[in-house]
Design a protein around this motif. Structure first.
Motif, PDB file in Angstrom:
ATOM      1  N   ASP A  80       0.825  -1.213   0.000  1.00 24.55           N
ATOM      2  CA  ASP A  80       0.000   0.000   0.000  1.00 24.55           C
ATOM      3  C   ASP A  80       0.855   1.259   0.000  1.00 24.55           C
ATOM      4  OD1 ASP A  80      -2.220  -1.579   0.028  1.00 24.55           O
ATOM      5  OD2 ASP A  80      -2.624  -1.359   2.169  1.00 24.55           O
ATOM      6  N   LEU A  81       1.955   1.244   0.776  1.00 23.76           N
ATOM      7  CA  LEU A  81       2.847   2.407   0.813  1.00 23.76           C
ATOM      8  C   LEU A  81       3.461   2.669  -0.557  1.00 23.76           C
ATOM      9  CD1 LEU A  81       4.732   1.771   4.192  1.00 23.76           C
ATOM     10  CD2 LEU A  81       3.130   3.632   3.728  1.00 23.76           C
ATOM     11  N   LEU A  82       3.936   1.599  -1.197  1.00 21.21           N
ATOM     12  CA  LEU A  82       4.572   1.770  -2.503  1.00 21.21           C
ATOM     13  C   LEU A  82       3.568   2.179  -3.569  1.00 21.21           C
ATOM     14  CD1 LEU A  82       7.075  -1.247  -2.474  1.00 21.21           C
ATOM     15  CD2 LEU A  82       7.535   1.152  -1.953  1.00 21.21           C
ATOM     16  N   LYS A  83       2.336   1.733  -3.420  1.00 24.25           N
ATOM     17  CA  LYS A  83       1.294   2.124  -4.368  1.00 24.25           C
ATOM     18  C   LYS A  83       1.053   3.632  -4.307  1.00 24.25           C
ATOM     19  CE  LYS A  83      -2.016  -0.796  -4.653  1.00 24.25           C
ATOM     20  NZ  LYS A  83      -3.237  -1.585  -4.335  1.00 24.25           N
ATOM     21  N   LEU A  84       1.180   4.203  -3.098  1.00 23.11           N
ATOM     22  CA  LEU A  84       0.965   5.643  -2.941  1.00 23.11           C
ATOM     23  C   LEU A  84       2.022   6.469  -3.674  1.00 23.11           C
ATOM     24  CD1 LEU A  84      -0.022   5.845   0.859  1.00 23.11           C
ATOM     25  CD2 LEU A  84      -1.524   6.165  -1.111  1.00 23.11           C
ATOM     26  N   ILE A  85       3.197   5.872  -3.916  1.00 21.95           N
ATOM     27  CA  ILE A  85       4.246   6.625  -4.623  1.00 21.95           C
ATOM     28  C   ILE A  85       4.488   6.067  -6.028  1.00 21.95           C
ATOM     29  CG2 ILE A  85       5.386   7.433  -2.520  1.00 21.95           C
ATOM     30  CD1 ILE A  85       7.424   5.179  -2.830  1.00 21.95           C
ATOM     31  N   GLY A  86       3.524   5.293  -6.526  1.00 16.42           N
ATOM     32  CA  GLY A  86       3.542   4.929  -7.935  1.00 16.42           C
ATOM     33  C   GLY A  86       4.147   3.591  -8.285  1.00 16.42           C
ATOM     34  N   PHE A  87       4.543   2.752  -7.292  1.00 23.10           N
ATOM     35  CA  PHE A  87       5.093   1.435  -7.590  1.00 23.10           C
ATOM     36  C   PHE A  87       3.962   0.414  -7.498  1.00 23.10           C
ATOM     37  CE2 PHE A  87       8.718   3.812  -5.800  1.00 23.10           C
ATOM     38  CZ  PHE A  87       9.622   3.671  -6.844  1.00 23.10           C
ATOM     39  N   ILE A  88       3.497  -0.085  -8.633  1.00 23.65           N
ATOM     40  CA  ILE A  88       2.314  -0.943  -8.627  1.00 23.65           C
ATOM     41  C   ILE A  88       2.568  -2.326  -9.245  1.00 23.65           C
ATOM     42  CG2 ILE A  88       0.650   0.952  -8.620  1.00 23.65           C
ATOM     43  CD1 ILE A  88       0.395   0.643 -11.631  1.00 23.65           C
ATOM     44  N   ASP A  89       3.668  -2.497  -9.963  1.00 24.55           N
ATOM     45  CA  ASP A  89       3.952  -3.797 -10.568  1.00 24.55           C
ATOM     46  C   ASP A  89       4.280  -4.812  -9.468  1.00 24.55           C
ATOM     47  OD1 ASP A  89       4.697  -5.555 -12.937  1.00 24.55           O
ATOM     48  OD2 ASP A  89       6.570  -5.559 -11.777  1.00 24.55           O
ATOM     49  N   SER A  90       3.531  -5.924  -9.396  1.00 26.55           N
ATOM     50  CA  SER A  90       3.669  -6.861  -8.272  1.00 26.55           C
ATOM     51  C   SER A  90       5.062  -7.490  -8.218  1.00 26.55           C
ATOM     52  CB  SER A  90       2.594  -7.954  -8.360  1.00 26.55           C
ATOM     53  OG  SER A  90       2.777  -8.770  -9.507  1.00 26.55           O
ATOM     54  N   THR A  91       5.648  -7.824  -9.343  1.00 24.65           N
ATOM     55  CA  THR A  91       6.982  -8.439  -9.345  1.00 24.65           C
ATOM     56  C   THR A  91       8.030  -7.475  -8.815  1.00 24.65           C
ATOM     57  OG1 THR A  91       6.380  -9.823 -11.245  1.00 24.65           O
ATOM     58  CG2 THR A  91       8.728  -9.566 -10.772  1.00 24.65           C
ATOM     59  N   TYR A  92       7.948  -6.200  -9.236  1.00 23.68           N
ATOM     60  CA  TYR A  92       8.899  -5.195  -8.772  1.00 23.68           C
ATOM     61  C   TYR A  92       8.749  -4.951  -7.279  1.00 23.68           C
ATOM     62  CZ  TYR A  92      11.601  -0.867  -8.607  1.00 23.68           C
ATOM     63  OH  TYR A  92      12.526   0.087  -8.304  1.00 23.68           O
TER      64      TYR A  92
END
Length: 541
Positions: free
Chosen positions: A314-326
């Motif tokens: 959720d934290l990474l999604k807030l800053i634009g990291f959404i690819d599950s593998t990454y």
């Protein structure tokens, strides 16, 4: 020479005779066959206990990134996501009132065995769950078993280890949490792209592996000598101490002195103790221990760590990291980095005083969270405006990594070392249970509300952690005692009247100054004589 200074409040510290005797032994532990075997057996049984906690937190964190887990449980959000993660802590809360009685009645080894069996059952139910309710119940069963193992395992390490190595071993106990995190992160990364339910069932079932190790090896360990002494089985305790602590230079003299100290202090403690929860409120010293323990339990969970442990996605999604593998790669790398930081800090506990480490921890956490909040605000504001701020995104990721060494300075590596040192033997199980209780309560609360806060207010939610961390700095400065450089018995009366500590010192001095080298009978006789003197004192503590 150690860095930092002690506070003036610790009036009952005794003369560190046993610490000095241990320091005179220049042989390394790995050159002592029996001690080498002891530490080898402690690794899977006691050190491995926190593998389960680390595995659990990382598994729930990583499974939220796995597409098939979200599909199977209909993409849980908000309160439902919170209760799935927090069920582990809820189960632990329900079991904690029973833990001291189990620990004191059955001993350290049987307690570890019983808790491990419960966790194996929980992991099996979790792996074969058919719906979200079954999954939550399984996690509660897992949580119900873990406190018994943690309280028993941390106590057994402290009570079996040779005094020179004890601080490092009890520090490494909590560091094994990160080994569990790495294993879980790697497993979830490996199963991430399995196109069916086994992508999440495999990690869920593998949570039973640490518990299988514990039940397989726990009875290869000796029982706690202190527990045996408290059960009037002193000859067994002395056999254990002779075998594992008597291999060094002047080993026989050291064991006789150590035995004198243990028996004297435990008899003093047990004469004053009713072995009930009310003992924790009976004296000013106990109440201070209780206050420090309660707050430390809250601090270990309310310092922002559960955000990273359970909701990194959720934290990474807030800053634009959404690819599950990454995101899984970042997850694994953070777990590895945390292990490195934890092990490094554990090796410093022999050099730096406890208060210095806790103050460095809280101050650096506060600065890290303030910086993180600012970078998160910049990143989210830019994202909402449709113009992503890559510099702010990278800065936010940097502070997520920077958080680990700050937290490890106090709240990971040092925690159980400190708890074992602060609490005397007679109340150690209850004291660590209180720490677990407030840690689990805090963990349940913050794990439940974190996804709600992030969903509703975004970066502003981090401000609450900044305020709480500022309070932690103040509390640690004024209330945390210094426990560095003493054996457990030398710290037993740290907040009590100095004459109690002096009585324990007198028992050791009598043995040491006699220069006895005649073995068990001479040493035990002097100890028993001292016990007769001690029983005159009716108003202990």
């Amino acid at each position: 020479m150690a860095i930092g200074s002690a506070t003036a409040a610790e009036v009952g510290k005794s003369d560190p005779i046993i610490t000095r005797l241990a320091g005179e032994d220049k042989r390394w532990w790995f050159s002592k066959p029996n001690l080498r075997y002891l530490y080898l057996m402690l690794s899977p049984t006691c050190m491995g206990i926190e593998l389960t906690s680390g595995f659990d937190s990382q598994m729930i964190n990583a499974l939220q990134i796995v597409p098939s887990w979200n599909t199977y449980f209909h993409d849980p959000q908000g309160p439902l996501k919170g209760i799935i993660a927090a069920a582990y802590s809820l189960g632990a809360i329900l079991s904690l009132p029973l833990v001291p009685y189990i620990n004191d009645r059955f001993g350290r080894r049987w307690s570890i065995f019983g808790g491990s069996v419960l966790m194996i059952i929980g992991a099996l139910i979790q792996g074969f769950s058919q719906h979200v309710g079954m999954y939550v119940v399984a996690r509660m069963i897992l949580g119900f078993g873990i406190p018994t193992c943690i309280v028993s395992g941390s106590s057994l390490i402290g009570e079996l280890a040779y005094p020179k190595e004890r601080p490092v071993l009890t520090s490494l106990f909590n560091v094994s949490y990160f080994v569990g995190q790495i294993v879980a992160a790697a497993i979830c990364f490996g199963t991430n792209n399995i196109p069916n339910d086994w992508a999440w069932r495999i990690p869920s079932l593998l949570q039973l592996v640490p518990s299988l190790l514990q039940i397989s090896f726990v009875f290869f360990l000796p029982e706690s000598p202190r527990w045996l002494i408290s059960k009037d089985r002193a000859s067994e305790a002395q056999d254990i101490l002779t075998k594992y602590h008597g291999e060094g230079e002047n080993g026989e003299e050291f064991v006789i002195a150590e035995m004198a100290q243990m028996r004297t202090v435990i008899h003093l403690e047990l004469e004053a103790s009713k072995r009930s929860w009310m003992d924790l409120f009976a004296t000013a010293g106990m109440r201070r221990r209780l206050l420090v323990t309660t707050m430390l339990g809250l601090f270990t969970q309310w310092s922002g760590n559960t955000l990273i442990s359970y909701y990194l996605g959720d934290l990474l999604k807030l800053i634009g990291f959404i690819d599950s593998t990454y995101v899984q790669k970042i997850n694994v790398s953070i777990a590895c980095w945390s292990l490195f930081c934890g092990v490094t800090v554990s090796l410093l506990v022999l050099k730096i005083r406890r208060r210095v480490m806790y103050l460095a921890c809280t101050i650096s956490l506060l600065l890290c969270y303030i910086s993180w909040t600012i970078s998160m605000e910049r990143a989210q504001t830019a994202a909402n405006a449709g113009t992503p701020n890559n510099a702010a995104n990278i800065a936010t990721l940097f502070f997520i990594y920077a958080y680990s060494p700050c937290y490890n300075m106090g709240y990971n590596a040092l925690t159980y070392t400190y708890m074992v040192e602060v609490w005397p033997y007679s109340e150690r199980s209850r004291g660590i249970s209180v720490f677990q209780l407030f840690g689990r309560l805090a963990g349940f609360f913050t794990t439940f509300v974190n996804p709600i806060g992030l969903q509703n207010v975004g970066w502003k939610y981090l401000i609450s952690y900044c305020c709480w961390l500022a309070f932690e700095v103040v509390f640690v400065f004024f209330f945390f005692p210094e426990t560095f450089g003493r054996t457990l018995e030398e710290l037993a009366f740290i907040f009590e009247d100095k004459h109690l500590a002096d009585q324990a010192v007198a028992a050791v001095e009598k043995v040491v100054h006699r220069g006895d080298d005649g073995g068990r009978e001479q040493g035990t006789g002097s100890i028993e004589h001292k016990e007769g003197v001690l029983k005159v004192n009716e108003n202990i503590v």
